[in-house]
Write a protein that holds these residues in place. Structure first.
Motif, PDB file in Angstrom:
ATOM      1  N   VAL A   2       0.829  -1.207   0.000  1.00  0.00           N
ATOM      2  CA  VAL A   2       0.000   0.000   0.000  1.00  0.00           C
ATOM      3  C   VAL A   2       0.868   1.263   0.000  1.00  0.00           C
ATOM      4  O   VAL A   2       0.612   2.210  -0.744  1.00  0.00           O
ATOM      5  N   GLN A  38      -2.350  -1.043  -7.393  1.00  0.00           N
ATOM      6  CA  GLN A  38      -1.225  -0.751  -6.488  1.00  0.00           C
ATOM      7  C   GLN A  38      -0.215  -1.899  -6.491  1.00  0.00           C
ATOM      8  O   GLN A  38       1.000  -1.670  -6.518  1.00  0.00           O
ATOM      9  N   ALA A  57      -4.405  -3.731  -0.559  1.00  0.00           N
ATOM     10  CA  ALA A  57      -4.025  -2.949  -1.741  1.00  0.00           C
ATOM     11  C   ALA A  57      -4.912  -3.289  -2.924  1.00  0.00           C
ATOM     12  O   ALA A  57      -5.462  -4.395  -3.017  1.00  0.00           O
TER      13      ALA A  57
END
Lengths: 110, 336
Positions: B131, B165, B161
């Motif tokens: 993240v 990402q 995430a």
């Protein structure tokens, strides 16, 4: 003993590793050790001559780097060569330096 | 020789959580653990279920500078206790602080006159937060150094995430350290640790990276390199035809790392040497190069030397030109 830091048994540079299983080294016995040491001195002198320094083996166990003015420095492990040489020359040895590389390329052409 | 695994990763990237999981695996039953924390009061060791004589908390703070001696002392003490039969262990895991540069610990293992006879680098395991890692990599050099030093990258918090990402951070990890395999932390422990270690990178070096439109490297360069714009970190690989003179190669790399080791985060390579049938693997982190290993055989594909550099602020062209000038080998080209 390391002449810079005083630690015993410091000469285990990766280029000259102590022979042990799985490790690549030319440090198998006294004959191969001496032969490789002579090759290293020759290779180093090709670079050191850029600043008119010269490396020799000193009393079969150490190294001595000397300048044309007679100044010299003795050390025990080749891992200390470049700091010693830079101190003696008063200038650095940078393998990315334009001047050094141009000089080496010119020598290779001639 | 007892392998020492270095578990590193930026603050909050899940090192302790991963360590908890690793210690539940049977293969880690004989592990001694050193935990380093930044700050006056260590907390991480309270998060570990397994607190016993084999878990040592290093209290003095940041592992990257002030407590190198403490790491050495802790390893020496473990070794002494093992020799006297007080404890038994077959590997050591060191969990570093999130701000640590892994290099000094590796240097301690290699250079310490006693430790180097008993312990060997067992590999660097780096946790990366799926993240937050993109931001960390852009702004924190420590995060880049930890990724660059990794032999295995463990991507954590992938459940939090988005797929975008995860895809972005994977592409970025590949740019920073193309020689480290990355896995996700939700895999089982044997998979996370499978084939892990500094001497097991032949497969990652032997396969050419396949360039894609998103890989972000400059295809016009003669060399093959990737560039992380924010920290000026470049990963770059050389492929060299022709046998290399080991002595001159050693002279070159020693001098290169002497002058620029603080900016060369990582060097990995497989070398074809003059007079040698089998390849030689080299593995370096900053100023430190581990003892080269003699590999059993060549990996599949052409028998070419390959060198991967992860560097900051150094031109790949300068490295290539220097290598050619020192070794006299002109056929140095791109991997792709």
């Amino acid at each position: 003993m390391c002449s810079l830091c005083g630690i015993l048994g410091c000469d285990d540079h990766w280029t000259n590793a102590v022979a042990r299983p799985g490790v690549y080294t030319r440090n198998h016995d006294s004959q191969s050790r001496r032969a490789e040491s002579a090759r290293r001195v020759k290779a180093a002198n090709e670079i050191l001559s850029y600043r008119r320094l010269k490396l020799d083996i000193w009393q079969s166990r150490s190294y001595i780097v000397s300048s044309p003015t007679g100044a010299s420095s003795v050390f025990e492990a080749l891992s200390h060569l470049w700091p010693e040489a830079e101190t003696l020359a008063g200038r650095e040895f940078d393998p990315l330096d334009e001047g050094l590389l141009s000089w080496m390329e010119e020598r290779a052409r001639s | 020789m007892t392998p020492v695994v270095l578990l590193t990763g930026f603050l909050g990237s899940g090192k302790t959580t991963l360590l908890q999981r690793l210690l539940t695996d049977a293969s880690m039953a004989g592990a001694a653990v050193l935990i380093n924390e930044f700050g006056e009061v260590g907390l991480d060791h309270h998060l570990l279920d397994r607190i016993d004589d084999n878990v040592v908390l290093l209290k003095s703070g940041c592992i990257c500078c002030t407590v190198r001696g403490e790491v050495a002392d802790a390893l020496s003490n473990l070794n002494t206790m093992r020799a006297s039969g007080d404890i038994a262990f077959d590997r050591v895991v060191i969990e570093t602080t999130g701000l640590a540069d892994p290099y000094p610990v590796l240097q301690t293992l290699t250079a310490h006159p006693v430790l180097r006879s008993h312990f060997v680098n067992g590999g660097v395991l780096t946790t990366v937060d799926a993240v937050n890692a993109n931001l960390q990599v852009e702004h924190r050099a420590e995060a880049v150094r930890q990724i660059a030093a990794a032999d295995r990258i463990v991507l954590t918090k992938t459940d939090l995430a988005t797929p975008e990402q995860i895809s972005d951070i994977r592409a970025r990890l590949l740019r920073i350290n193309p020689a480290a395999r990355s896995v996700t932390s939700d895999l089982d422990v044997p998979t996370i640790l499978g084939g892990f270690g500094p001497a097991t990178f032949a497969d990652t070096l032997s396969s050419d990276h396949v360039c894609t439109p998103t890989c972000g490297h400059d295809h016009h360069h003669h060399g093959h390199h990737h560039h992380d714009a924010d920290l000026d970190v470049t990963s770059f690989s050389l492929v060299i035809d022709g046998a290399i003179d080991w002595t001159m190669f050693g002279t070159w790399l020693t001098l290169l790392l002497h002058k620029h080791g603080d900016r060369i985060f990582r060097v990995k390579g497989i070398l074809a040497l003059e007079g040698e049938d089998r390849p030689i693997a080299i593995h370096g982190v900053q100023h430190l190069v581990h003892a080269p290993t003699h590999m059993d055989h060549w990996p599949a594909g052409p028998r070419q030397s390959r060198l991967v550099f992860i560097m900051e602020g150094i031109s790949p062209d300068a490295i290539r030109r220097s290598f050619t000038a020192f070794t006299g080998l002109a056929d140095v080209r791109a991997a792709a």
